[in-house]
Motif scaffolding. Structure first.
Motif, PDB file in Angstrom:
ATOM      1  N   PRO A 140     -11.786  -3.677   5.055  1.00 34.93           N
ATOM      2  CA  PRO A 140     -11.237  -3.759   3.892  1.00 34.93           C
ATOM      3  C   PRO A 140     -10.425  -2.502   3.561  1.00 34.93           C
ATOM      4  O   PRO A 140     -10.474  -1.474   3.902  1.00 34.93           O
ATOM      5  CB  PRO A 140     -12.596  -3.479   2.959  1.00 34.93           C
ATOM      6  CG  PRO A 140     -13.522  -4.133   3.869  1.00 34.93           C
ATOM      7  CD  PRO A 140     -13.057  -3.512   5.295  1.00 34.93           C
ATOM      8  N   ARG A 141      -9.373  -2.787   2.632  1.00 32.92           N
ATOM      9  CA  ARG A 141      -8.420  -1.885   2.445  1.00 32.92           C
ATOM     10  C   ARG A 141      -9.175  -0.935   1.147  1.00 32.92           C
ATOM     11  O   ARG A 141      -9.650  -1.429   0.205  1.00 32.92           O
ATOM     12  CB  ARG A 141      -7.138  -2.477   1.587  1.00 32.92           C
ATOM     13  CG  ARG A 141      -6.310  -3.303   2.500  1.00 32.92           C
ATOM     14  CD  ARG A 141      -4.608  -3.113   2.318  1.00 32.92           C
ATOM     15  NE  ARG A 141      -4.364  -1.587   2.812  1.00 32.92           N
ATOM     16  CZ  ARG A 141      -3.451  -1.047   2.512  1.00 32.92           C
ATOM     17  NH1 ARG A 141      -2.416  -1.691   1.514  1.00 32.92           N
ATOM     18  NH2 ARG A 141      -3.156   0.171   3.029  1.00 32.92           N
TER      19      ARG A 141
ATOM     20  N   ARG B 294      -2.692  -6.031  -0.952  1.00 38.00           N
ATOM     21  CA  ARG B 294      -2.632  -6.735   0.652  1.00 38.00           C
ATOM     22  C   ARG B 294      -1.014  -6.727   1.356  1.00 38.00           C
ATOM     23  O   ARG B 294      -1.072  -6.587   2.292  1.00 38.00           O
ATOM     24  CB  ARG B 294      -3.108  -8.210   0.400  1.00 38.00           C
ATOM     25  CG  ARG B 294      -4.461  -8.402   0.030  1.00 38.00           C
ATOM     26  CD  ARG B 294      -4.916  -9.838  -0.340  1.00 38.00           C
ATOM     27  NE  ARG B 294      -6.223  -9.465  -0.862  1.00 38.00           N
ATOM     28  CZ  ARG B 294      -6.472 -10.306  -2.014  1.00 38.00           C
ATOM     29  NH1 ARG B 294      -5.662 -10.562  -2.959  1.00 38.00           N
ATOM     30  NH2 ARG B 294      -7.693  -9.991  -2.372  1.00 38.00           N
ATOM     31  N   PHE B 295      -0.058  -6.890   0.373  1.00 35.83           N
ATOM     32  CA  PHE B 295       1.361  -6.873   0.916  1.00 35.83           C
ATOM     33  C   PHE B 295       1.513  -5.539   1.394  1.00 35.83           C
ATOM     34  O   PHE B 295       2.378  -5.323   2.316  1.00 35.83           O
ATOM     35  CB  PHE B 295       2.149  -7.336  -0.267  1.00 35.83           C
ATOM     36  CG  PHE B 295       3.634  -6.900   0.021  1.00 35.83           C
ATOM     37  CD1 PHE B 295       4.392  -8.089   0.738  1.00 35.83           C
ATOM     38  CD2 PHE B 295       4.321  -6.084  -0.196  1.00 35.83           C
ATOM     39  CE1 PHE B 295       5.703  -7.849   0.740  1.00 35.83           C
ATOM     40  CE2 PHE B 295       5.677  -5.683   0.008  1.00 35.83           C
ATOM     41  CZ  PHE B 295       6.405  -6.679   0.498  1.00 35.83           C
ATOM     42  N   LEU B 296       1.218  -4.501   0.984  1.00 35.90           N
ATOM     43  CA  LEU B 296       1.321  -3.226   1.546  1.00 35.90           C
ATOM     44  C   LEU B 296       0.749  -2.602   2.609  1.00 35.90           C
ATOM     45  O   LEU B 296       1.053  -1.652   3.335  1.00 35.90           O
ATOM     46  CB  LEU B 296       1.164  -2.061   0.250  1.00 35.90           C
ATOM     47  CG  LEU B 296       2.055  -2.087  -0.837  1.00 35.90           C
ATOM     48  CD1 LEU B 296       1.624  -1.223  -1.988  1.00 35.90           C
ATOM     49  CD2 LEU B 296       3.353  -1.801  -0.591  1.00 35.90           C
ATOM     50  N   ALA B 297      -0.029  -3.718   3.109  1.00 38.63           N
ATOM     51  CA  ALA B 297      -1.122  -3.244   4.367  1.00 38.63           C
ATOM     52  C   ALA B 297      -0.135  -2.783   5.590  1.00 38.63           C
ATOM     53  O   ALA B 297      -0.662  -1.761   6.194  1.00 38.63           O
ATOM     54  CB  ALA B 297      -2.065  -4.365   4.730  1.00 38.63           C
TER      55      ALA B 297
ATOM     56  N   LEU C 231     -12.282  -5.719  -7.625  1.00 38.69           N
ATOM     57  CA  LEU C 231     -12.369  -4.902  -6.350  1.00 38.69           C
ATOM     58  C   LEU C 231     -13.988  -5.314  -5.678  1.00 38.69           C
ATOM     59  O   LEU C 231     -14.156  -5.469  -4.566  1.00 38.69           O
ATOM     60  CB  LEU C 231     -12.142  -3.552  -6.209  1.00 38.69           C
ATOM     61  CG  LEU C 231     -10.701  -3.267  -6.515  1.00 38.69           C
ATOM     62  CD1 LEU C 231     -10.385  -1.752  -6.550  1.00 38.69           C
ATOM     63  CD2 LEU C 231     -10.045  -3.370  -5.186  1.00 38.69           C
ATOM     64  N   ARG C 232     -14.883  -5.229  -6.686  1.00 34.88           N
ATOM     65  CA  ARG C 232     -16.259  -5.493  -6.216  1.00 34.88           C
ATOM     66  C   ARG C 232     -16.290  -7.086  -5.556  1.00 34.88           C
ATOM     67  O   ARG C 232     -17.330  -7.120  -4.894  1.00 34.88           O
ATOM     68  CB  ARG C 232     -16.849  -5.381  -7.565  1.00 34.88           C
ATOM     69  CG  ARG C 232     -18.445  -5.725  -7.292  1.00 34.88           C
ATOM     70  CD  ARG C 232     -19.113  -6.035  -8.846  1.00 34.88           C
ATOM     71  NE  ARG C 232     -20.583  -6.092  -8.827  1.00 34.88           N
ATOM     72  CZ  ARG C 232     -21.356  -6.434  -9.722  1.00 34.88           C
ATOM     73  NH1 ARG C 232     -20.661  -6.651 -11.071  1.00 34.88           N
ATOM     74  NH2 ARG C 232     -22.368  -6.665  -9.780  1.00 34.88           N
TER      75      ARG C 232
ATOM     76  N   CYS D 172     -10.900  -5.650   0.048  1.00 29.96           N
ATOM     77  CA  CYS D 172     -10.724  -4.551  -0.574  1.00 29.96           C
ATOM     78  C   CYS D 172     -12.009  -3.841  -0.993  1.00 29.96           C
ATOM     79  O   CYS D 172     -12.826  -4.623  -1.097  1.00 29.96           O
ATOM     80  CB  CYS D 172      -9.750  -4.688  -1.597  1.00 29.96           C
ATOM     81  SG  CYS D 172      -8.163  -5.577  -1.206  1.00 29.96           S
ATOM     82  N   ARG D 173     -12.084  -2.689  -1.037  1.00 33.75           N
ATOM     83  CA  ARG D 173     -13.105  -2.001  -1.603  1.00 33.75           C
ATOM     84  C   ARG D 173     -12.588  -0.902  -2.532  1.00 33.75           C
ATOM     85  O   ARG D 173     -11.730  -0.059  -2.291  1.00 33.75           O
ATOM     86  CB  ARG D 173     -14.194  -1.513  -0.305  1.00 33.75           C
ATOM     87  CG  ARG D 173     -13.833  -0.394   0.212  1.00 33.75           C
ATOM     88  CD  ARG D 173     -15.007   0.032   1.249  1.00 33.75           C
ATOM     89  NE  ARG D 173     -14.627   0.969   1.904  1.00 33.75           N
ATOM     90  CZ  ARG D 173     -14.559   2.336   1.674  1.00 33.75           C
ATOM     91  NH1 ARG D 173     -15.020   2.885   0.578  1.00 33.75           N
ATOM     92  NH2 ARG D 173     -14.198   3.335   2.528  1.00 33.75           N
TER      93      ARG D 173
END
Length: 273
Positions: free
Chosen positions: A10-11, A254-257, A30-31, A36-37
């Motif tokens: 998770p990001r 997500r795009f920035l990952a 986010l939850r 992601c977290r």
């Protein structure tokens, strides 16, 4: 065991303005996001040390803090829907710590936009006046219409927002103006008209007009009017709430990952270029 090892890590995401309306919605989203977290929550000193999920009725395990470095210490990316002065304070710390930024704040002046672009030489940033998928598709429709209706049609942009919005015209309305002007080979700075009062004379056909309405709890309505002889074309986008902004923000995260640096917008995130 092999299945578990294929799950994405998770990001780690921090939220600025964690006690505001958008902040609370982002924390809740986010939850429920498997990739992601929540890793940080920023707000004023009066909310410090509260659990970020308390107002939503759950224990997030993340305390709200007012000190930027503490709030970003365990984060990879910060989502910011606050005010320009807060964004600029966060920008320097994010650049120093290597934390990416998703900026939905509007109302920046030219110097502030330049500072954001400069920071993007070192960190990856998505900045957009509207994170919604639908409104970004609307931008594309406006560009197409503007190319076809560049002569013979007067262009007016009308936007309406809730009583709490502090800037006008909205960032989305300005983006619409920029998209239209660019499609017609113009610069919005040279053709925008933001106010009319008294004896104005006839309308200059080369201008793009703006009108702003503020009241109630309107989430965000935008209409672009192309008014010609004997016909009117209206392209409208209405937001029923902020959910589209939230989901667009997570798409930006997500795009920035796999981005190290650069300044991007939602056209990049959605592959609309």
């Amino acid at each position: 065991m092999d299945f578990l090892t294929t799950l994405p890590v998770p990001r780690r995401v921090a939220v600025a303005g964690a006690t505001g309306r958008m902040g609370r919605m982002l924390i809740d989203a986010l939850r429920h996001a498997p990739d992601c977290r929540l890793a940080g929550a920023l707000a004023g000193a009066s909310a410090a040390n509260q659990d970020a999920g308390a107002v939503l009725g759950f224990d997030s395990g993340v305390k709200i803090v007012s000190e930027l470095r503490a709030g970003l210490a365990d984060s990879q990316v910060l989502i910011d829907f606050t005010r320009p002065e807060a964004t600029m304070a966060q920008l320097g710390v994010c650049r120093e710590l290597g934390v990416q930024l998703v900026i939905g704040t509007t109302g920046f002046d030219e110097a502030q936009k330049a500072a954001i672009a400069d920071a993007a030489r070192d960190i990856a940033i998505v900045m957009a006046p509207n994170m919604g998928v639908g409104v970004n598709v609307t931008f594309q429709l406006l560009a197409m219409a503007a190319k076809m209706l560049s002569t013979g049609h007067d262009i007016e942009i009308i936007e309406a927002h809730h009583r709490h919005k502090i800037d006008a015209p909205s960032g989305t309305a300005l983006k619409m103006g920029e998209v239209i002007a660019e499609a017609m080979g113009r610069d919005l700075k040279d053709c925008a008209v933001y106010a009319r009062e008294g004896f104005t004379g006839e309308r200059d056909p080369s201008t793009i007009g703006f009108a702003s309405i503020r009241g109630g709890d309107i989430a965000g309505d935008h209409t672009v009017l192309f008014a010609g002889a004997g016909e009117r074309i209206e392209i409208t986008h209405r937001s029923a709430g902020r959910a589209s902004y939230v989901q667009g923000s997570l798409r930006a995260v997500r795009f920035l990952a796999d981005r190290k640096a650069g300044l991007f917008d939602m056209f990049d995130v959605l592959g609309l270029r």
